[in-house]
Write an enzyme that holds these catalytic residues in place. Structure first.
Site, PDB file in Angstrom:
ATOM      1  N   GLU A 175      17.018 -11.913  22.082  1.00  0.00           N
ATOM      2  CA  GLU A 175      18.125 -12.463  21.305  1.00  0.00           C
ATOM      3  C   GLU A 175      18.284 -13.969  21.509  1.00  0.00           C
ATOM      4  O   GLU A 175      19.386 -14.470  21.785  1.00  0.00           O
ATOM      5  CB  GLU A 175      19.431 -11.726  21.642  1.00  0.00           C
ATOM      6  CG  GLU A 175      19.406 -10.269  21.221  1.00  0.00           C
ATOM      7  CD  GLU A 175      20.728  -9.542  21.444  1.00  0.00           C
ATOM      8  OE1 GLU A 175      21.686 -10.162  21.959  1.00  0.00           O
ATOM      9  OE2 GLU A 175      20.804  -8.340  21.116  1.00  0.00           O
ATOM     10  N   GLU A 201      16.829  -2.535  20.034  1.00  0.00           N
ATOM     11  CA  GLU A 201      18.203  -2.258  20.466  1.00  0.00           C
ATOM     12  C   GLU A 201      18.959  -1.703  19.277  1.00  0.00           C
ATOM     13  O   GLU A 201      19.110  -2.378  18.263  1.00  0.00           O
ATOM     14  CB  GLU A 201      18.923  -3.517  20.977  1.00  0.00           C
ATOM     15  CG  GLU A 201      18.563  -3.924  22.386  1.00  0.00           C
ATOM     16  CD  GLU A 201      19.475  -5.020  22.939  1.00  0.00           C
ATOM     17  OE1 GLU A 201      20.698  -4.979  22.661  1.00  0.00           O
ATOM     18  OE2 GLU A 201      18.962  -5.907  23.629  1.00  0.00           O
TER      19      GLU A 201
END
Length: 498
Positions: A173, A292
């Site tokens: 991320e 995720e």
């Protein structure tokens, strides 16, 4: 009662069922590791401190791959802290979740746990506070046979054979303003390219995942992927996608229809990657690593800044109800229906933290409601994913407008047809499946995860309140498979080909 209809034909398929779609995620966050998978002194713990009750549940769940060690945690992690004698490892401050990290559990413990679970690793490297050199060193430690500084250190630590880790995530991320060492797309794209280049020189056989956007709602979604991939397209095999689906924000029907958003995200990422391929004149086609995903009442979480420094605190230990199980089932179905381009998927996380498995320190472990659709899909989605031509009544949502009440996928392996179906609506849904392309289908079974009370949950006191149950009434008649799906339910309907 309006019915839903599917048409199946073995001549029309999406692609093979990729076993890595049934991955999970273990991050040093909350109690996922400590008192989750790892608890020396627990009544079920083995000599390595691994909880055998959690190992058995993870096997039962059918987990095939596990991403580690993060997540946000990895962007401030020094992998050397987690190898060698445990007594010599330093205690550090984890800036991601404001936790005190003892490093009692590290790479060696994780790989020992994976061997027991019988899953493969998906390893992330720190491209937040570290970079090319540290990623190269970790790969050498893990995968090189011996005779070099880092491989010999692994051998000194008692592990003679290389771990042979195949899948590596290039950071986590990196577009997120919350990320330690976050980057612009251009900065990260260059770093991913150089890190991938160095890692491939150590081990050309590895598969690499570039960071996509941290979610679909971030303003840079799409443009981030395009810029990153223009820098590193030919050096990577996957682009990642992350998303969590909130049970609190928005309308209930919209929550039950969360798979609409997942599908849009997958198709958007694929379109962007293919655009970059066309722009570069590349014949290579990247896959998506949706590494995720889960349901999470994220709007109730105040963020890491509100947490006190602690070791393995209880954070976001969400209890899931039947509606959550239906949503998780629909997300799994969406992943299956994109099996031609989604090669890896990891539900976050495995234990305690927004997890299908809950534990108590020194006490029991139990299955949450969301455990069951995952376990059923991992066990029975085999062979090839068939294209599903569906018609269904619709339901209104504030988030997505009118959406089908049914979401379904089908797989075929040898003599076994498996149909995975979620009724998102509040009324029973008759389902008719046209099997003219499968005329030999005979035997049938119908298993559901459903309750009259869709808020029913499994707890420490009542760990088996919600479990899969067999329904009567499903039949094959005149080339039509007929079943009734309960309201807000996940369903597995199977036929056998004689």
């Amino acid at each position: 009662m309006e019915s839903a209809k599917l048409t199946l034909d073995p001549a029309f398929e999406v692609g093979p069922v990729e076993r890595r779609l049934f991955g999970s995620f273990v991050e040093h966050m909350g109690r996922c590791v400590y008192t989750g998978v790892f608890e020396p002194g627990h009544p079920t713990a083995d000599d390595d401190g691994l909880r055998r009750d959690v190992i058995e549940l993870t096997r039962e769940m059918g987990v095939t791959a596990v991403r580690y060690p993060g997540g946000n945690f990895v962007s401030n992690y020094e992998w050397e802290d987690g190898v060698g004698p445990a007594a010599d490892r330093p205690t550090r401050l984890d800036l991601a979740w404001r936790q005190i990290e003892t490093n009692a559990f590290g790479l060696g413990e994780f790989m020992a746990w994976l061997r027991e679970v019988r899953a493969e690793p998906v390893m992330a490297v720190n491209l937040g506070t570290r970079g090319v050199g540290e990623a190269r060193d970790l790969l050498e430690y893990a995968n090189y046979p011996g005779g070099t500084r880092w491989s010999d250190l692994r051998i000194k630590h008692g592990v003679r054979d290389p771990y042979g880790i195949k899948v590596w995530c290039l950071g986590n991320e990196m577009d997120g303003p919350w990320q330690i060492g976050g980057k612009t797309a251009a900065e990260y794209g260059r770093l991913a390219f150089e890190t991938a280049k160095a890692m491939r020189r150590v081990d050309p056989s590895i598969e690499l995942v570039a960071c996509g956007s941290s979610n679909m709602r971030i303003p840079t979604f799409g443009s981030w992927e395009a810029t990153v991939l223009e820098h590193c397209y030919d050096q990577v095999d996957y682009i990642s996608a992350h998303s969590y689906y909130d049970a609190v924000a928005g309308d209930r029907a919209g929550y039950l229809a969360s798979a609409v958003e997942m599908e849009r995200q997958i198709e958007g990422v694929i379109a962007t990657a293919d655009h970059v391929a066309a722009k570069l004149g590349s014949r290579k086609r990247l896959k998506v690593s949706f590494d995720e995903w889960n349901v999470w009442s994220q709007s109730l979480f105040g963020g890491e800044s509100g947490l006190d420094w602690a070791h393995a605190p209880r954070i976001i230990e969400e209890e899931y109800d039947v509606a959550g199980a239906a949503v998780v089932g629909s997300l799994l179905i969406t992943l299956l229906n994109h099996a031609d381009r989604v090669g890896i998927a990891c539900q976050a996380q495995l234990a305690n933290v927004i997890a299908p498995i809950r534990t108590e320190p020194g006490g029991p472990a139990w299955r949450q409601t969301i455990f069951h659709p995952f376990a059923l899909t991992a066990a029975h989605a085999r062979g090839r994913v068939l294209r599903v031509q569906a018609t269904a009544p619709t339901m209104p949502t504030e988030r997505y407008g009118e959406v089908p009440a049914l979401v379904a996928a089908a797989t075929l392996e040898d003599d076994r047809l498996s149909v995975f179906a979620v009724n998102r609506g509040d009324q029973p849904l008759p389902l008719e499946i046209d099997l003219r392309g499968l005329p030999r289908a005979t035997a049938i079974s119908h298993v559901t995860v459903a309750e009259d009370d869709t808020a029913a949950r499994n707890t420490e006191r009542d760990p088996r309140r919600v479990e899969p149950r067999v329904l009567d009434g499903a039949v094959i008649d005149g080339g039509q498979l007929k079943a009734v799906l309960p309201p807000v339910s996940f369903n597995l309907v199977q036929g056998k080909l004689s």
